[in-house]
Enzyme design. Structure first.
Site: not given
Length: 417
Positions: A78, A128, A172, A176, A183, A257, A260
């Site tokens: 990614y 991801d 995710h 998990y 994320d 992050r 973010g």
């Protein structure tokens, strides 16, 4: 072209020196002239805007885009997509074919003629893996190659099979279970929205857009700290993880992050969500709340943000580059798009100037480095990641992580408009 044909030779030379790359965790990572083909006769001009200076520096460090993130072999990863989005924007802006070649070489390498993707395993249901699909959406739009369409359809099929929480939130990863991470909103939703915009119509599109909005609603419902307005890194619906609070299911800290990723997810999804969709108003509300919370924990001296957002004064915490770049990108893009008032530009500019002053270094050849990047952080797994404060501040720190250089390029482009 020679640049592409010689790439593997270049990479072989770079591999010999890989120890140098990883031994300088908090110093600019540099290649010798013999390891690179400089795009500008050995030097990157300081007269160029920061967006181009950083992209040209990335091309020097990583002559093939699959090498981004320090990959030693072609890997569907990614972080590559973020830098290549910057390359897309810069090609559109400048017409420099070198930027386009950097993108196409990645697509040609990573996607086989039958549409299969190197290193991608659908059965892992790792969200991801969707993010790099944005590169293929761009390449298919430009070139209409059948192999890109087949690969895109495979990635879109992952969404249909992605395991979900009881309320429809994407896990995710399959490994998990029952977990939503901040994320994941960036990894999955911009691709989902972009694919829907390009390929879906009518009821199918409406269902997909509603599904996308639901992901954000669930994040706001379960991960938001109402006191600070910040969002925790992750939530475990089952409360079974060691890192999960037994009452709330939340991880214990506000990681820069992760926040973010979430902000970038909102502003990038808004690029593709129809203007008449009722979910837009919700996303804009979330975005303002998010930015207000981020501003409150912005370092007053430097304009940057700490690795653990609300614990700036604690031992071991540091002003971190990837999260700071993401916050700046989210805010300046929001101002430029009219999502936020112009008053927010001052906070974005303070952060951007802080990155350049405190985290950017330039070598004698004009190669730009972004320092103080957290290399990686997560939760669970083996060895187990607890999500404690000590965990986040002790993860590897390195220079020129694409999770920082990519958002820096995108933020720069927003300031350069």
């Amino acid at each position: 072209m020679n640049f592409i044909n010689n790439s593997m030779t270049i990479y072989a030379l770079a591999t010999v020196c890989s120890g140098l790359f990883f031994s300088c965790a908090q110093k600019p990572l540099q290649n010798s002239p013999s390891e690179i083909h400089s795009p500008v006769n050995g030097k990157i001009s300081a007269k160029l805007p920061w967006s181009e200076r950083m992209l040209l520096s990335e091309i020097q460090r990583f002559p093939q885009a699959w090498m981004l993130d320090y990959n030693k072999a072609p890997k569907w990863s990614y972080p590559t997509a973020i830098v290549l989005e910057g390359a897309e924007r810069l090609f559109e802006k400048t017409g420099n074919k070198e930027y386009y070649s950097y993108i196409t070489a990645f697509g040609d390498t990573m996607v086989k003629e039958d549409g299969s993707i190197i290193s991608y395993d659908l059965s892992k249901y790792n969200i991801d893996m969707l993010n790099c699909g944005n590169v293929l959406l761009y390449l298919y739009q430009q070139e209409k190659k059948d192999k890109y369409l087949k690969a895109l359809q495979t990635l879109r099929s992952q969404i249909d099979g992605q395991p979900r929480t009881s309320e429809g939130g994407f896990w995710h990863k399959k490994i998990y279970p029952n977990q939503m991470w901040l994320d994941g909103l960036y990894m999955g939703e911009p691709f989902y929205a972009h694919y829907t915009h390009d390929f879906s119509k009518g009821e199918e599109a409406e269902k997909a857009y509603n599904d996308i909005i639901n992901q954000f609603e669930l994040i706001q419902k379960h991960l938001l700290d109402k006191k600070t307005g910040l969002l925790y890194h992750a939530w475990d619906e089952s409360r079974e993880q060691q890192w999960a609070n037994k009452e709330t299911g939340l991880s214990p800290n506000f990681w820069s992050r992760a926040m973010g990723w979430y902000g970038m997810a909102i502003v990038d999804v808004l690029d593709y969500l129809p203007h008449n969709h009722p979910g837009r108003a919700k996303l804009l509300t979330y975005l303002k709340s998010y930015c207000d919370a981020v501003i409150k924990v912005q370092d007053s001296k430097t304009g940057l943000w700490y690795q653990v957002l609300d614990k700036g004064g604690e031992k071991g915490n540091y002003l971190e580059a990837t999260g700071s770049s993401m916050f700046v990108y989210t805010m300046i893009k929001s101002v430029n798009k009219g999502y936020l008032s112009k008053s927010y530009k001052a906070y974005a500019k303070k952060g951007y100037d802080g990155i350049i002053k405190n985290l950017i270094t330039v070598d004698k050849n004009g190669v730009v480095s972004l320092n103080k990047c957290c290399a990686v952080a997560g939760l669970g797994g083996n060895p187990y990641r607890s999500g404690s404060y000590e965990y986040y501040v002790n993860e590897e720190v390195r220079s020129n992580d694409p999770k920082g250089t990519g958002p820096f390029i995108l933020a720069s482009l927003e300031f350069e408009k």
